[in-house]
Write an enzyme that holds these catalytic residues in place. Sequence first.
Site, PDB file in Angstrom:
ATOM      1  CG  HIS A 209      75.441   7.820  44.944  1.00 41.00           C
ATOM      2  ND1 HIS A 209      75.370   8.890  44.067  1.00 41.00           N
ATOM      3  CD2 HIS A 209      76.433   8.135  45.814  1.00 41.00           C
ATOM      4  CE1 HIS A 209      76.264   9.800  44.403  1.00 41.00           C
ATOM      5  NE2 HIS A 209      76.940   9.369  45.454  1.00 41.00           N
ATOM      6  CB  CYS A 210      74.155   6.109  39.276  1.00 38.77           C
ATOM      7  SG  CYS A 210      72.402   5.688  39.348  1.00 38.77           S
ATOM      8  CB  ALA A 211      72.641  10.667  38.030  1.00 39.02           C
ATOM      9  CB  THR A 212      68.383   9.090  39.692  1.00 33.68           C
ATOM     10  OG1 THR A 212      68.591   7.996  38.787  1.00 33.68           O
ATOM     11  CG2 THR A 212      68.434  10.398  38.924  1.00 33.68           C
ATOM     12  NE  ARG A 213      68.492   3.799  37.909  1.00 38.58           N
ATOM     13  CZ  ARG A 213      68.541   2.954  36.893  1.00 38.58           C
ATOM     14  NH1 ARG A 213      68.899   1.711  37.079  1.00 38.58           N
ATOM     15  NH2 ARG A 213      68.245   3.364  35.671  1.00 38.58           N
TER      16      ARG A 213
END
Length: 471
Positions: free
Chosen positions: A26-30
Amino acid sequence: MSKYTALSEQLLENIGGIRNITYVTHCATRLRVSYQNKDLIQMEKLENLPNSSGLIVRAGTIQVIIGPDVHDAYNEFLEVSGWNGTEISEDQPDEDITEISEEKRDFQYYLLKFSNFIAPIFMPIIPALITGGMILAIKNLLVNYFGVSVDSGTAQWMLNIFDAAFKFLPVYIGYTMAQQLKMQPILGAMLGAVLIAPTFEGGLIPEIFGIPVPQVNYRSTILPVILGVVLMYYVDKGLKKILPKTLSYFLKPLLTMILVTPVVLILLAPAGNLLSGYVADFVLWVSNTLGIIALPLLSMIYPYMVMFGLDKGLHPIALELLDKLGYNPVTIVIGFISNICVGATTLALATTMKDKAQKATAVSSGVTALCGVTEPAFYGQLISHPKCMIGHAVGAACAGLFAGFFQLKTFVHGGCPGWLTLLFFVDQNGNINYVLIAIVTALIGMAVSFLATRIVLKKESMPRKGKAGTR
């Protein structure tokens, strides 16, 4: 059952099950789930996942837009799917899982693959970098404006947290890089620790086998350990083929470190350090060549960089700039300007909505974007109203020109810059000059984006005058 249980169950079922998954991160929002066989995916059933703001499919990866709670969704998906970070063995292919290469292998495809590879390496360490950088800014403010002594225990405690975040970067990057390459992560961390261990930093290893070892300070660097882990990957792969399984558990790590560390200390780490300087110099050359138009142009296209995941490729550049210069005049600044303008543009769109539920959603997305998280606003609102992006572009251009003229720069690296991250702009001495410039930049971006978007939407809603008939 958690908030993201239903999302996880539907995602797992319609992506083709765990046997079709090659990687989860995952990244910051996805939430990012990579797959093997596109034919096993039921895309129409994935488009309306509960508690999701949308879906992006890029270069063999499904990206589910969650928002700030993405870590909770990630953990729940791991729990539901049983994913443990291992791929399907190449020695045991499944007849139902065959890689389908329907995507066009053009430059954009490989650029997206690079971004998907980079994201899991840098995104896990972003919270530590934000924490370390912001606590240093707080320490500098306390020393400059509130009479706290620079030698006090309080100031040194804060400095200790900053050092833990930034000076041990080779260890963190080594861990996440090895994890991304499907190796034992602790060996990557160990290689990073070799570069900053007191024995080496104290100059006690002037040579190995009679070959001189360059004495370089690798604290806060990233490229030296990245090159080292790449070498470790191939050594690990080779040893895996030749060592008997009964001896592999203890012999493979031992032989890997014996073979890799001399090459890294003598050749790869110094080369990586030299290359880091060239990267920073190149970015500054581009910025200086384009002058004050660099920030407006980059701020205008930044949402599309985020859309394709290309913003993740900026993390190494940002860290190199901070390491070599002590500040970053480009990457975080354009993200700050763009995110603020996306928020203002979305709020302008909300003022034109009649439906109360839709309006409330748009306002919530706009405020979230002003705080730095733009995916709900961009994918939930603006992408379906493309003319609004004209308002964003105008606002970003004006704010970027102002920021470029006053040479706005950040002194902290982190994701999702917005109104809540103004401490990014406090300089090393605790001065708030750039904070004030950032505030004015944000106000310009908000005002211009909001007004420009309202004008665009007003013109779009105006009835078109037909040609007058003749009698």
